[in-house]
Each structure stands twice: as structure tokens, then as C-alpha cells.
Design a protein around this motif. Structure first.
Motif, mmCIF file in Angstrom:
data_model
loop_
_atom_site.group_PDB
_atom_site.id
_atom_site.type_symbol
_atom_site.label_atom_id
_atom_site.label_comp_id
_atom_site.label_asym_id
_atom_site.label_seq_id
_atom_site.Cartn_x
_atom_site.Cartn_y
_atom_site.Cartn_z
ATOM 1 N N GLY A 42 57.753 30.485 46.108
ATOM 2 C CA GLY A 42 56.438 29.579 46.559
ATOM 3 C C GLY A 42 55.504 29.422 45.656
ATOM 4 N N ILE A 43 54.921 30.555 45.189
ATOM 5 C CA ILE A 43 54.010 30.458 44.083
ATOM 6 C C ILE A 43 54.217 29.643 43.056
ATOM 7 C CG2 ILE A 43 52.299 31.816 42.714
ATOM 8 C CD1 ILE A 43 52.840 34.286 44.431
ATOM 9 N N ALA A 44 55.308 29.934 42.408
ATOM 10 C CA ALA A 44 55.918 28.762 41.484
ATOM 11 C C ALA A 44 55.984 27.466 42.010
ATOM 12 C CB ALA A 44 57.151 29.265 40.841
ATOM 13 N N GLY A 45 56.464 27.273 43.405
ATOM 14 C CA GLY A 45 56.588 25.748 43.749
ATOM 15 C C GLY A 45 55.253 25.070 44.080
ATOM 16 N N THR A 46 54.109 25.573 44.501
ATOM 17 C CA THR A 46 53.021 25.083 44.404
ATOM 18 C C THR A 46 52.379 24.620 43.091
ATOM 19 O OG1 THR A 46 51.874 27.139 44.225
ATOM 20 C CG2 THR A 46 52.420 26.422 46.630
ATOM 21 N N LEU A 47 52.659 25.456 42.100
ATOM 22 C CA LEU A 47 52.144 25.272 40.791
ATOM 23 C C LEU A 47 52.823 23.762 40.356
ATOM 24 C CD1 LEU A 47 51.750 28.551 39.195
ATOM 25 C CD2 LEU A 47 50.009 27.101 40.019
ATOM 26 N N VAL A 48 54.223 23.851 40.472
ATOM 27 C CA VAL A 48 55.104 22.768 39.772
ATOM 28 C C VAL A 48 54.769 21.638 40.867
ATOM 29 C CG1 VAL A 48 57.528 21.991 39.846
ATOM 30 C CG2 VAL A 48 56.979 24.221 39.351
ATOM 31 N N LEU A 91 64.641 30.261 44.792
ATOM 32 C CA LEU A 91 64.935 28.707 44.612
ATOM 33 C C LEU A 91 64.506 28.367 45.835
ATOM 34 C CD1 LEU A 91 68.320 28.483 42.781
ATOM 35 C CD2 LEU A 91 66.000 28.110 42.022
ATOM 36 N N GLY A 92 64.705 28.939 47.038
ATOM 37 C CA GLY A 92 64.454 28.246 48.321
ATOM 38 C C GLY A 92 62.841 28.073 48.383
ATOM 39 N N GLY A 93 62.082 29.290 47.865
ATOM 40 C CA GLY A 93 60.546 29.568 47.825
ATOM 41 C C GLY A 93 59.945 28.420 47.066
ATOM 42 N N LEU A 94 60.757 27.968 45.928
ATOM 43 C CA LEU A 94 60.177 27.136 45.123
ATOM 44 C C LEU A 94 60.357 25.646 45.503
ATOM 45 C CD1 LEU A 94 59.675 26.253 42.059
ATOM 46 C CD2 LEU A 94 61.937 25.737 41.572
ATOM 47 N N MET A 374 51.818 34.444 49.640
ATOM 48 C CA MET A 374 51.756 35.719 49.443
ATOM 49 C C MET A 374 53.053 36.470 49.310
ATOM 50 S SD MET A 374 48.535 36.157 48.584
ATOM 51 C CE MET A 374 48.303 38.154 48.835
ATOM 52 N N PRO A 375 53.170 37.441 48.642
ATOM 53 C CA PRO A 375 54.893 38.275 48.469
ATOM 54 C C PRO A 375 54.910 38.727 49.797
ATOM 55 C CG PRO A 375 53.242 38.639 46.491
ATOM 56 C CD PRO A 375 52.103 37.868 47.541
ATOM 57 N N GLN A 376 55.910 38.165 50.461
ATOM 58 C CA GLN A 376 56.290 38.654 51.627
ATOM 59 C C GLN A 376 56.908 40.300 51.922
ATOM 60 O OE1 GLN A 376 60.187 37.300 52.796
ATOM 61 N NE2 GLN A 376 59.584 37.189 55.020
ATOM 62 N N LYS A 377 57.351 40.618 50.572
ATOM 63 C CA LYS A 377 57.961 42.183 50.541
ATOM 64 C C LYS A 377 56.903 43.234 51.082
ATOM 65 C CE LYS A 377 56.813 42.475 45.627
ATOM 66 N NZ LYS A 377 57.534 42.616 44.056
#
Length: 427
Positions: A42-48, A91-94, A374-377
């Protein structure tokens, strides 16, 4: 759906017998990485998404996000090692990160002012629907059947969304006035000039598009070249920019640290750890919670343009503080060895209140930014270190801080145009 998938999949993957992977039973650390990989993506996805949304347009940015979702579910289908599942969740988060950047833009640029809040809140409503479908699938279907059904959603999206037009304002910024007018006619359902009679709002929007073309700097007839304006530090130093950034960052911090999304993704584990003695098994309890979440989203769509954003956020964050405090007290009583058999209904009630009241405001209002950035882990890790009561109290404190911030710092934007909001923020 890939977000809600983990709620039923992780307990199955960690079960001592009958693992669906050839690898065998996964460890707690591997489960944490499978859960957290979605948010790293998701972090990468927002940047992309932020990098390409003004270059290739809102439409094609949204369409591209469907591709990693197809690959995501394909990886779940062929997975025989937890590494495949980590990649699938990434990839789902992306894809989710890209969609959470572009969807609010696409919707706000095709929606009229009086319906903008309602239509924008449908983003979270659709997310809640996907999570509920994942809960239902986890309870009713075999582990290997779920991804075969789920992959049909992005495939249908890719096949259908490409036929929709680009937003009128994006085309107008690229000095493509004729295409912008055609797009505006499409979204207003106007087939001919006679259909414009009595459509005052359409006429206003058309005049606004023409002003956009007139005020844009001279550039090639391509929105990709027109919109690539370099940012400077001065763009972030005005009162509007500073206050807007503070509000957005704080609301998203409240959105993440209130605990709603993390608890939903680990809902089945939360019910198991809380020791609920209800007759409903954990897998069915989360279905009930998912339905309540859907109701909360629907209530939000009804109220957002009537009661306003600020009042919904206040009610939501204050309700979260109360609900999580009660839930934390129950879990702490269990830790102390108290007999709470007579209060076995408390976990489901508190969880349902948290999900409903959170979805009505905190979970829906800050829709512009990715919901799981934010990292869900950290949930599974902190729940081991602090205990269920400790992490719930942490969420309650965060919700209380959010309540005070909304009350004291956030302005109301209901029914205001973008120009009015800009003037209000500069005061």
C-alpha cells in the motif's frame, strides 16, 4: 477482498493439521509478514499512484491497478510456500494504494458539489462489501476455491472500466475542450442539445471547463505535459498548505491508530483471544461484524452531506474511545483470572460497536489517503507483547487524542465548494 481474506486464511495456515500449503504450517512471524505485506504494498501503491495519476490520467491509473490484483489472486492459487502469499498480499496492497489515490480524484471530478460527500464515501462502502464477501467466503468455501472466485472481480473491472471516459476537468487541463465536453455530457446523461434545457448545473460545469482551458498555461494538447508542473518549497509554506497537511496527516493517523482496520483484518483471531463464550464460532462472528460494518458505511453515505464531516468524526472517535476502553477492561479482567462467563457477550458487542461507530466516521472520512498505509503486522506482534487488553487501550488512547483534535482544529466542509474551502483555510 484481499484485505478480509487474511482473517480466515491465517488461522487456516497456522492450524496444526491440514495445511493448504505443501510447505506445511506457517510460523507466527510468517503470518505477521503475510498480514503486513499488504500494507507495505500500500505504501508503494500510494507513491506509484501519485507519480502517474497526473501523467496518464485518472482513468488509466485506476485501470492499471487492476493488473496487480489479477496477479495477486493468481499467486494465491499457485502458492505452495508462504513467500508466494507475502508477494500476493504485497501486490494486493500495491493495487489498493493506487486505487485509494486515484478513486477519490476520479469521483470528485465527476460529482456535483451537493453529492460529492455521498459519492466519495462509496469508496469505503465498496471496501466494506469486499471485506464482508471475504468473510463469507472464508466461512463457506474451501481455502483453494476462494481465489478462483475472487480473481473474477479485477478481471471484470479490467474488461469494463476501460470503456468509461476520462474526467472532464483532467481533459480540460490538457486543453482538450471538445473531449472534456463529451465526457461531461456522458456523466450527465446528455445525448443532444435539447437535453441541456433546465440543466443549470451542467451549464455551470461547462463554463468552468472553458475557464480552466483559458487559464491553463500554453502547452501541448496533452494533459500529461500540461499537468507536470514542478513543485517548490513555497507550495507547502502557505497557511492553507500547512493547515491542510496537519489535518490530513492527523486524520490518517487517527484512521490507522484507532485500530479498526487492524482488528477487522485479524477479526477471527481477536474473537478467539478474547475468549467469547457465544455459541457463534469465530468465523461466523466476523460475518456478523462485517454486516454491521456495511450498515455503518451506508449510514455514513446518508449522513455525510446532511450532518457534516466534523460531527461524524467527533461521534465516531468518541465512540471508539468508549468501546475500546470497555473491551480492554474485559480482556484485562480475563488476564487477572476473573470469572466473566456471565459477560461472554461483551467481545462481540464491543467489537460490533467499534466497527460500526468507526466506519461511520473515522474509517470513512479520511478516504483520500490509503486506508492501510501503516504496516498491519504490528498488531500480531504488539498483541503478544502487550496482551489484548494493552493493545485495545492503546487504540482507545489514540481515539481520544483524535476526538480532541477534531473538536479543536478541524473545520467543517459540508456543502462548501473548493473555492470556499480554500478561502476558509487561508483565513
Amino acid at each position: 477482498m484481499i484485505s478480509g481474506w487474511s482473517s480466515s486464511a491465517l488461522p487456516t495456515l497456522q492450524a496444526p493439521t491440514g495445511s493448504p500449503l505443501e510447505y506445511g504450517v506457517i510460523t507466527q512471524q510468517q503470518a505477521s509478514w503475510i498480514g503486513g505485506a499488504l500494507c507495505l504494498g500500500g505504501i508503494a501503491g500510494t507513491l506509484v499512484g501519485g507519480a502517474i495519476v497526473d501523467r496518464i490520467g485518472r482513468k488509466w491509473t485506476a485501470w492499471i491497478a487492476g493488473l496487480p490484483l489479477v496477479v495477486c489472486w493468481a499467486l494465491v492459487i499457485v502458492a505452495d510456500h508462504p513467500g508466494y502469499l507475502m508477494g500476493a498480499r504485497f501486490l494486493g496492497g500495491l493495487a489498493g494504494g493506487i486505487e485509494f489515490v486515484v478513486t477519490p480524484l476520479y469521483v470528485s471530478e465527476i460529482a456535483c458539489t451537493r453529492h460529492r460527500g455521498t459519492l466519495s464515501s462509496l469508496l469505503i462502502l465498496s471496501c466494506c462489501l469486499g471485506v464482508e464477501l471475504a468473510y463469507l467466503a472464508g466461512a463457506l468455501l474451501h481455502y483453494h476455491t476462494i481465489p478462483w472466485i475472487s480473481v473474477g472481480v479485477p478481471v471484470f473491472f479490467l474488461a469494463s472500466f476501460c470503456f468509461l471516459p476520462e474526467t472532464p476537468s483532467y481533459l480540460a487541463k490538457g486543453e482538450q475542450l471538445e473531449a472534456a465536453e463529451q465526457s461531461l455530457r456522458f456523466f450527465y446523461g446528455i445525448q443532444s442539445e435539447k437535453d441541456t434545457v433546465g440543466q443549470a448545473e451542467y451549464v455551470r460545469e461547462l463554463q468552468l471547463l472553458r475557464r480552466i482551458v483559458q487559464t491553463e498555461p500554453h502547452a501541448a494538447k496533452d494533459p500529461a505535459t500540461t499537468n507536470t508542473v514542478a513543485l517548490s518549497w513555497s507550495d507547502f509554506t502557505s497557511r492553507h498548505a500547512r493547515l491542510g497537511l496537519l489535518i490530513c496527516v492527523t486524520l490518517m493517523a487517527l484512521n490507522q491508530f484507532c485500530g479498526c482496520f487492524y482488528m477487522m483484518n485479524y477479526a477471527q483471531s481477536v474473537f478467539a483471544e478474547s475468549g467469547s463464550v457465544l455459541s457463534l464460532p469465530a468465523s461466523l462472528s466476523v460475518i456478523v461484524v462485517g454486516l454491521i460494518q456495511l450498515v455503518g458505511c451506508y449510514v455514513c453515505t446518508l449522513l455525510v452531506d446532511r450532518s457534516g464531516r466534523k460531527i461524524l468524526l467527533l461521534i465516531s472517535s468518541a465512540g471508539l474511545t468508549l468501546g475500546q476502553s470497555v473491551f480492554a477492561s474485559y480482556c484485562y479482567g480475563q488476564t487477572m483470572g476473573l470469572d466473566l462467563t456471565a459477560f461472554g457477550w461483551v467481545p462481540l458487542l464491543c467489537f460490533s460497536v467499534i466497527v460500526f461507530i468507526g466506519t461511520v466516521g473515522v474509517g470513512t472520512m479520511p478516504f483520500v489517503v490509503l486506508a492501510e498505509i501503516m504496516p498491519q503486522k504490528y498488531f500480531s506482534t504488539l498483541s503478544v507483547l502487550l496482551g489484548m487488553h494493552g493493545i485495545l487501550m492503546f487504540f482507545a488512547i489514540c481515539s481520544l487524542i483524535g476526538t480532541l483534535f477534531v473538536l479543536l482544529c478541524m473545520p467543517e466542509t459540508k456543502g462548501k465548494s473548493f473555492q470556499e474551502i480554500q478561502y476558509m483555510m487561508e483565513k
